[in-house]
Design an enzyme around this catalytic site. Structure first.
Site, PDB file in Angstrom:
ATOM      1  CB  SER A   1      -0.952   0.021   1.194  1.00 56.82           C
ATOM      2  OG  SER A   1      -2.120  -0.646   0.849  1.00 56.82           O
TER       3      SER A   1
ATOM      4  CE  LYS B   1      -3.472   0.235  -1.949  1.00 56.69           C
ATOM      5  NZ  LYS B   1      -4.178  -0.478  -0.898  1.00 56.69           N
TER       6      LYS B   1
ATOM      7  CE1 TYR C   1      -4.229  -1.724  -5.030  1.00 55.81           C
ATOM      8  CE2 TYR C   1      -4.584  -4.095  -5.105  1.00 55.81           C
ATOM      9  CZ  TYR C   1      -4.430  -2.925  -4.380  1.00 55.81           C
ATOM     10  OH  TYR C   1      -4.471  -2.959  -3.013  1.00 55.81           O
TER      11      TYR C   1
ATOM     12  CE1 TYR D   1      -3.379  -0.512   4.849  1.00 56.44           C
ATOM     13  CE2 TYR D   1      -1.991  -1.018   6.708  1.00 56.44           C
ATOM     14  CZ  TYR D   1      -2.229  -1.052   5.356  1.00 56.44           C
ATOM     15  OH  TYR D   1      -1.314  -1.616   4.526  1.00 56.44           O
TER      16      TYR D   1
ATOM     17  CB  VAL E   1       0.134  -5.906   4.082  1.00 56.34           C
ATOM     18  CG1 VAL E   1      -1.139  -5.294   4.624  1.00 56.34           C
ATOM     19  CG2 VAL E   1       0.030  -6.173   2.590  1.00 56.34           C
TER      20      VAL E   1
HETATM   21  N1  GLU Z   1      -1.663  -5.727  -2.167  1.00 57.31           N
HETATM   22  C1  GLU Z   1      -2.339  -5.589  -0.926  1.00 57.31           C
HETATM   23  C2  GLU Z   1      -3.811  -5.866  -1.087  1.00 57.31           C
HETATM   24  O1  GLU Z   1      -4.349  -5.549  -2.114  1.00 57.31           O
HETATM   25  C3  GLU Z   1      -2.115  -4.205  -0.440  1.00 57.31           C
HETATM   26  C4  GLU Z   1      -2.667  -4.012   0.914  1.00 57.31           C
HETATM   27  C5  GLU Z   1      -1.876  -3.122   1.802  1.00 57.31           C
HETATM   28  O2  GLU Z   1      -0.660  -3.052   1.791  1.00 57.31           O
HETATM   29  O3  GLU Z   1      -2.564  -2.443   2.550  1.00 57.31           O
HETATM   30  O4  GLU Z   1      -4.441  -6.410  -0.246  1.00 57.31           O
END
Ligand code: GLU
Length: 305
Positions: free
Chosen positions: A61, A64, A189, A241, A259
């Protein structure tokens, strides 16, 4: 600074025991739970590292913030924020519940999975490879590196176990809020989440945001000051989060976790911080990363609030 970082890593060497590596993407379960790395990129004096600072992990994430910066640059703020909101969410990052319950079924922010998928769909390229090349090029410029590579094993693992992300994307399509080729957008993604990094890269990326878009190592103006500021703001409100509020109180710095175990933070006008610690708490935040960020914030008086 180097001594401080060494002592912080030493202090939290064993805290990983309070967390667990992510297993819902099977390849992530192979990470070393006890890797603990810390890096600071000070806007004045450069990069400092400690512990397992060169331990490689995938951005997940944290990527992002890069795709958000790219979309803000290429598509503009109005286009981005008419498709995704800018509000924190008290639900897990891959939850579908609010998306379905709250009309107009727009993702609450660009840093949860549904929001990041929509952000990728806005980019003006049709092929997944073009979208990902643009994201990884920007990540490299923010980190001051020639290129960023992708971890293919994590990408394949993520793609094979992507039912939840597929559900989010197809739901968004069903309500008319996701346009383009869904498989292609999802592929982009999964690839962007699988970009490989370490905590020193994350520190420099954070420093670029902290310096209003100017990479302090390469001296390149990578982002406009406005884009850097918007990304920092969304990190401060939504980056950790459903633990974003708690982190704002305890550390008080804009940050984004993933994560894979990384956290990138941007302390405006001062520094970027990168941490690594693959063992996560129940929300998906790195246990060692949280502890080290809070400690540095306290010792160096970094809180922005
Ligand atoms: N690739 C992970 C997912 O789509 C990213 C989640 C994350 O790092 O929050 O669940």
């Amino acid at each position: 600074m180097k001594e401080l970082l060494d002592s912080v890593v030493e202090e939290f060497r064993d805290i990983w025991r309070n967390g667990r590596v992510a297993t819902y993407i099977p390849e992530l379960a192979r990470a070393c739970p006890d890797a603990v790395g810390l890096a600071v990129c000070d806007l004045g004096s450069g990069l400092y590292t400690a512990g397992d600072w060169n331990y490689p992990f995938t951005m997940q994430s944290v990527s992002k913030i890069v795709s958000l910066a790219l979309a803000l640059t290429v598509c503009g703020e109005d286009a981005v924020f008419s498709s995704v909101g800018m509000d924190p969410l008290a639900d897990p990052f891959n939850s579908i519940m609010r998306l379905e319950m709250d009309a107009p079924h727009r993702p609450h922010n660009p840093l949860i999975n549904s929001g990041a998928i929509v952000v990728l769909s806005l980019l003006p390229w049709t092929e997944s490879s073009e979208r990902v090349t643009a994201v990884s090029d920007l990540a490299a410029r923010m980190a001051g590196k020639p290129s960023v590579s992708m971890n293919s094993a994590v990408y394949i693992s993520e793609k094979e176990t992507s039912d939840r992300n597929r559900a989010l994307a197809w739901f968004l399509k069903s309500v008319g809020n996701l346009h383009g080729d869904i498989e292609d957008i999802l592929d982009a993604y999964f690839r962007q989440c699988s970009l490989e990094t370490n905590c020193a890269d994350l520190a420099v990326m954070g420093a670029t945001l902290a310096a209003d878009g100017r990479n302090p190592i390469t001296e390149e103006q990578v982002l406009t000051p406005r884009v850097a500021r918007v990304v920092r703001t969304i990190m401060a409100t939504c980056g950790m989060y459903d633990g974003s509020g708690e982190f704002a109180v305890s550390a008080g710095i804009p940050a984004k976790s993933g994560v894979g175990g990384g956290i990138a933070a941007a302390v405006p006008g001062m520094m970027g911080i990168g941490t690594c610690g693959p063992a996560l708490d129940s929300r998906g935040n790195s246990v060692a990363g949280l502890a080290m960020m809070k400690k540095l914030s306290e010792v160096l008086n970094l809180r922005i609030y």
